[in-house]
Design a protein around this motif. Structure first.
Motif, PDB file in Angstrom:
ATOM      1  N   ARG A  49       0.853  -1.181   0.000  1.00  7.98           N
ATOM      2  CA  ARG A  49       0.000   0.000   0.000  1.00  7.98           C
ATOM      3  C   ARG A  49       0.893   1.236   0.000  1.00  7.98           C
ATOM      4  NH1 ARG A  49      -5.088  -0.893   0.223  1.00  7.98           N
ATOM      5  NH2 ARG A  49      -5.488   1.314   0.651  1.00  7.98           N
ATOM      6  N   SER A  62      -9.129   5.468  -7.317  1.00  2.27           N
ATOM      7  CA  SER A  62      -9.491   4.751  -6.101  1.00  2.27           C
ATOM      8  C   SER A  62     -10.757   5.289  -5.452  1.00  2.27           C
ATOM      9  CB  SER A  62      -8.328   4.822  -5.099  1.00  2.27           C
ATOM     10  OG  SER A  62      -8.110   6.165  -4.733  1.00  2.27           O
ATOM     11  N   VAL A  80      -3.244   3.694  -1.872  1.00  2.00           N
ATOM     12  CA  VAL A  80      -3.731   2.770  -2.896  1.00  2.00           C
ATOM     13  C   VAL A  80      -2.942   1.480  -2.795  1.00  2.00           C
ATOM     14  CG1 VAL A  80      -4.580   4.503  -4.515  1.00  2.00           C
ATOM     15  CG2 VAL A  80      -2.181   3.817  -4.595  1.00  2.00           C
ATOM     16  N   ASP A 121      -5.182  -0.739  -6.986  1.00  2.00           N
ATOM     17  CA  ASP A 121      -6.497  -1.055  -6.419  1.00  2.00           C
ATOM     18  C   ASP A 121      -7.208  -2.144  -7.224  1.00  2.00           C
ATOM     19  OD1 ASP A 121      -6.286   0.583  -4.247  1.00  2.00           O
ATOM     20  OD2 ASP A 121      -7.353   2.263  -5.155  1.00  2.00           O
TER      21      ASP A 121
END
Length: 323
Positions: free
Chosen positions: A49, A63, A89, A130
């Motif tokens: 992430r 996102s 993300v 994502d």
């Protein structure tokens, strides 16, 4: 922005392709973020992430599209905190197998592009944000001209066969193998397959020198007769598994290491046999009374000095000139 997100995840990997992506980001002076929840599937890909920055507007839009579509009415909306949280993300970078393992669909257009690129000998990694594929990173491995000396120089030092074990595709592997005059090339080679090939050679009574530069090579380094970790990155696992470490990333230094190793062994054996031989002769003379105990002690010290002086010749090691 795509390169920044990919490099932010790849900077935590020790794979050589990851270093190439990070280097490309640094060349463009991109600001990398520290990725969280990092996971690496060795030989296949990485994910994590990544916090967004102002330049990542398209990623943030990607996102949050679904969030805007499902927004609640103002009279029922919950209270919004005034504290600003940095949006993140999920970023995944890897090959086709890795993306399929994550359940990420591959767009036919990018799959076709990848096939065209790999047919040209290029290396491709998909980038997903994502859970959606957003791009393809293309890398090209250009062998250095001096790589052609690698295999011939090793064979001059007594290496009988050279084998290239690589996770790259067949075309790239063959290009590198031909440039370096490698005897045998094994492409699409995962860590466990490298171990299998090395173990087969060991079982055939070969003395195997395995050279690797990352955590992917650690199992094979431990399996080989002699494991040599190459380079300064990722040495925590590789160095622990290897018998020796070269801090340089220059593969040609392996030839120098082999030359030095052979010289050290040759001088060490000379010291052993010369020391034992002279001591045995001195003992025979002493047994027949030709040498007094005091003279024998002095003579033994002299023999030790000769052996030590001979060992110091290792320090005058010079790389052999290529013919």
């Amino acid at each position: 922005t795509l390169l920044r997100l990919a490099a932010s995840v790849e900077q935590l990997s020790t794979h050589i392709l990851a270093r190439a992506i990070v280097d490309a980001a640094h060349e463009r002076e991109l600001v990398l973020s520290l990725a969280g929840d990092f996971e690496e599937n060795f030989g296949k890909g990485v994910r994590g992430r990544v916090p967004l920055i102002n330049e990542d507007q398209w990623s943030y839009q990607l996102s949050t599209n679904n969030e805007h579509e499902n927004a609640v009415a103002p009279d029922t909306a919950p209270e919004i905190s005034t504290a600003k949280e940095v949006p993140e993300v999920s970023v995944a970078v890897g090959n086709r197998t890795f993306m399929l393992q994550l359940g990420i669909a591959l767009p036919p257009s990018l799959v076709a592009e990848r096939e065209q690129r790999t047919a040209l000998g290029q290396i491709c990694s998909f980038v997903a944000v994502d859970g959606q594929i957003v791009g393809l990173i293309v890398l090209e491995d250009i062998p250095r001209a001096e790589l052609a000396r690698l295999s011939p120089d090793l064979k001059r030092e007594g290496i009988q066969q050279t084998v290239l074990l690589t996770g790259d595709g067949e075309i790239v592997a063959q290009q590198v193998g031909q440039a370096a005059h490698i005897d045998r090339v094994v492409a699409h080679c995962l860590p466990e397959e490298k171990v299998r090939v090395v173990q087969e050679l060991v079982n055939q009574k070969h003395r195997v020198l395995m050279v690797g530069d990352g955590i992917n090579d650690a199992p094979a380094l431990a399996t080989a007769t002699v494991g040599m970790a190459l380079g300064t990155q990722g040495l925590t696992a590789a160095a622990n598994a290897a018998d020796t470490v070269l801090l340089s990333t220059d593969i040609l230094r392996v030839v120098t290491a082999v030359q030095l190793g052979r010289r050290v062994m040759r001088i060490a054996l000379q010291g052993i046999w010369v020391g034992m031989g002279l001591s045995a002769i001195a003992m025979l003379f002493a047994a027949f009374g030709y040498i007094t105990p005091a003279a024998g002690a002095i003579l033994q010290e002299g023999i030790d000095v000769i052996v030590i002086l001979n060992a110091l010749r290792v320090g005058r090691f010079k790389v052999k000139a290529n013919k």
